[in-house]
Design an enzyme around this catalytic site. Structure first.
Site, PDB file in Angstrom:
ATOM      1  N   SER A  57       6.254   4.979  -0.409  1.00  8.17           N
ATOM      2  CA  SER A  57       7.546   5.391  -1.143  1.00  8.17           C
ATOM      3  C   SER A  57       8.641   4.211  -1.192  1.00  8.17           C
ATOM      4  CB  SER A  57       8.025   6.729  -0.570  1.00  8.17           C
ATOM      5  OG  SER A  57       6.971   7.765  -0.794  1.00  8.17           O
ATOM      6  N   LYS A  60       6.603  -0.619  -3.540  1.00  3.53           N
ATOM      7  CA  LYS A  60       5.627  -1.842  -3.680  1.00  3.53           C
ATOM      8  C   LYS A  60       4.749  -1.909  -4.769  1.00  3.53           C
ATOM      9  CE  LYS A  60       2.010  -0.232  -0.571  1.00  3.53           C
ATOM     10  NZ  LYS A  60       2.693   1.301  -0.340  1.00  3.53           N
ATOM     11  N   ALA A  62       5.433  -0.478  -7.675  1.00  4.82           N
ATOM     12  CA  ALA A  62       6.410  -0.510  -8.787  1.00  4.82           C
ATOM     13  C   ALA A  62       6.930  -1.836  -9.066  1.00  4.82           C
ATOM     14  CB  ALA A  62       7.886   0.491  -8.701  1.00  4.82           C
ATOM     15  N   GLU A  84      -5.532   2.771  -6.861  1.00  4.05           N
ATOM     16  CA  GLU A  84      -4.693   4.015  -6.448  1.00  4.05           C
ATOM     17  C   GLU A  84      -4.707   4.955  -7.918  1.00  4.05           C
ATOM     18  OE1 GLU A  84      -1.278   5.461  -3.364  1.00  4.05           O
ATOM     19  OE2 GLU A  84      -0.938   3.792  -4.863  1.00  4.05           O
ATOM     20  N   ARG A  93       3.270   4.422 -16.636  1.00  2.00           N
ATOM     21  CA  ARG A  93       4.252   3.799 -15.904  1.00  2.00           C
ATOM     22  C   ARG A  93       4.701   2.684 -16.969  1.00  2.00           C
ATOM     23  NH1 ARG A  93       4.299   3.255  -9.384  1.00  2.00           N
ATOM     24  NH2 ARG A  93       3.997   5.499  -8.948  1.00  2.00           N
ATOM     25  N   GLY A 225      -2.512 -10.269  11.089  1.00  2.70           N
ATOM     26  CA  GLY A 225      -1.809 -11.328  11.135  1.00  2.70           C
ATOM     27  C   GLY A 225      -2.088 -12.213  10.069  1.00  2.70           C
ATOM     28  N   LYS A 253       9.096 -14.655   3.531  1.00  2.00           N
ATOM     29  CA  LYS A 253       8.460 -16.166   3.708  1.00  2.00           C
ATOM     30  C   LYS A 253       8.225 -16.703   2.267  1.00  2.00           C
ATOM     31  CE  LYS A 253       3.956 -18.393   4.993  1.00  2.00           C
ATOM     32  NZ  LYS A 253       2.878 -18.003   5.663  1.00  2.00           N
ATOM     33  N   ARG A 255       6.693 -20.155   1.443  1.00  2.00           N
ATOM     34  CA  ARG A 255       5.939 -21.411   2.019  1.00  2.00           C
ATOM     35  C   ARG A 255       6.279 -22.876   1.366  1.00  2.00           C
ATOM     36  NH1 ARG A 255       1.045 -21.345   4.711  1.00  2.00           N
ATOM     37  NH2 ARG A 255       0.130 -19.720   3.383  1.00  2.00           N
TER      38      ARG A 255
END
Length: 326
Positions: A57, A60, A62, A84, A93, A225, A253, A255
């Protein structure tokens, strides 16, 4: 596959290499669609792995879809792997995002003639944008590699979105973290081999303190990780309270350019889109503050029966007619 190259040979084209970097800052390779983030990161490149991490919720999916739509609008062919949602749910959407009409309002109140005109205008606009939707809910790394290559060959896709990582099929291994790590590393290799920008939505683990509401950090990328290590760019959509529209988009992040930072954004729930400051609707959505307040703000007034197109009187029939059109 390319052959290994000596540094001295590459240095002979040093001017071209440096100018390419300069041009990438002046002319975005692939834009996210948020000016502040694009200026900070210079967008993302072909071969990059972009991870959009968020707890449930937080937006992510959207955000991933919004970046995909921005790319398609800029004439960049895209593929959207939805593990999903069904293809029809994705289309709804997309239509809501483009038209500004919430499917929630369609279900509740139906559509006026003007509403239908807006829907069809949005559909006509989207018709010329290349977005391939794959809603197969059972997707392994191997399946993705095969389909991605087919899409690259058939449609020349340049950006691929996966929504989301944890719904993919993983090898039967005792250590799930290793399995997730193998898949994310395989996705990065695939992006590089096909020379496509790959956007992967990923869940975040819950904070150790369930009452904690601090912004997410890289160590919360769920289960491995290797997600952090493989990603070129990591973005977190974040809301302190799940009922609030007021959000932040956090680049944790980058890079290639080090363009990390945090920017205020408002999440327009009915239209499944993030709006940043400077957008015409920002003050309205940000000011609504809570999800319920925004839903009330976005409500369509009850439509008199005579104003609804005669062939389509019931909301269910209207939605069915709309779906059949696609």
């Amino acid at each position: 596959k390319s052959e290994p190259q000596r540094l001295r040979d590459l240095l002979q084209n040093i001017e071209g290499i440096i100018m390419e970097e300069r041009e990438s800052m002046e002319n975005l390779r692939i834009a996210f669609g948020f000016p502040e983030i694009d200026r900070a990161t210079a967008g993302f490149d072909y071969g990059d792995l972009v991870v959009i991490g968020g707890a449930p919720s937080q937006g992510k999916s959207a955000l991933a879809m919004q970046v995909c739509m921005t790319c398609a609008k800029n004439q960049v062919p895209c593929a959207f792997f939805s593990l999903e949602m069904t293809a029809k749910q994705v289309v709804k959407r997309i239509i809501s995002h483009e038209s500004g009409i919430s499917m929630r309002d369609v279900r509740k109140n139906g559509l006026t003639d003007t509403g239908w005109q807006t829907i069809f205008k949005a559909a006509n606009t989207l018709y010329d944008r290349e977005i391939i939707i794959d809603d197969n809910s059972s997707l392994s790394l191997y399946d993705f590699q095969v389909r991605a290559r087919q899409l690259k060959f058939k449609y020349n896709v340049e950006v691929i979105v996966i929504d989301y990582l944890q719904l993919m099929q993983f090898p039967n291994r005792e250590n799930r973290a290793n399995a997730v790590g193998d898949v994310i590393k395989g996705l990065k290799v695939c992006a590089k081999d096909l020379n496509v920008g790959l956007i992967v939505a990923s869940q975040l683990s819950r904070p150790a303190n369930t009452k904690e509401s601090a912004p997410p950090t890289l160590n919360r990328l769920r289960e491995s990780g290797d997600i952090e290590a493989s990603a070129d760019i990591v973005i977190f959509p974040y809301r302190k309270d799940e009922e609030f529209t007021q959000s932040k988009l956090i680049v944790a992040k980058d890079r290639n350019h080090g363009g990390t930072g945090s920017w205020d954004a408002a999440l327009d729930f009915p239209r499944s889109k993030f709006i940043m400051e400077g957008h015409v609707d920002f003050d309205e959505v940000w000011g609504a503050q809570t999800k319920s307040a925004l839903m009330e703000l976005r409500e369509v007034k009850e439509v008199p029966e005579e104003s609804v197109p005669p062939p389509i009187m019931e909301v269910g029939e209207a939605i069915g007619e709309f779906e059949n059109g696609f």
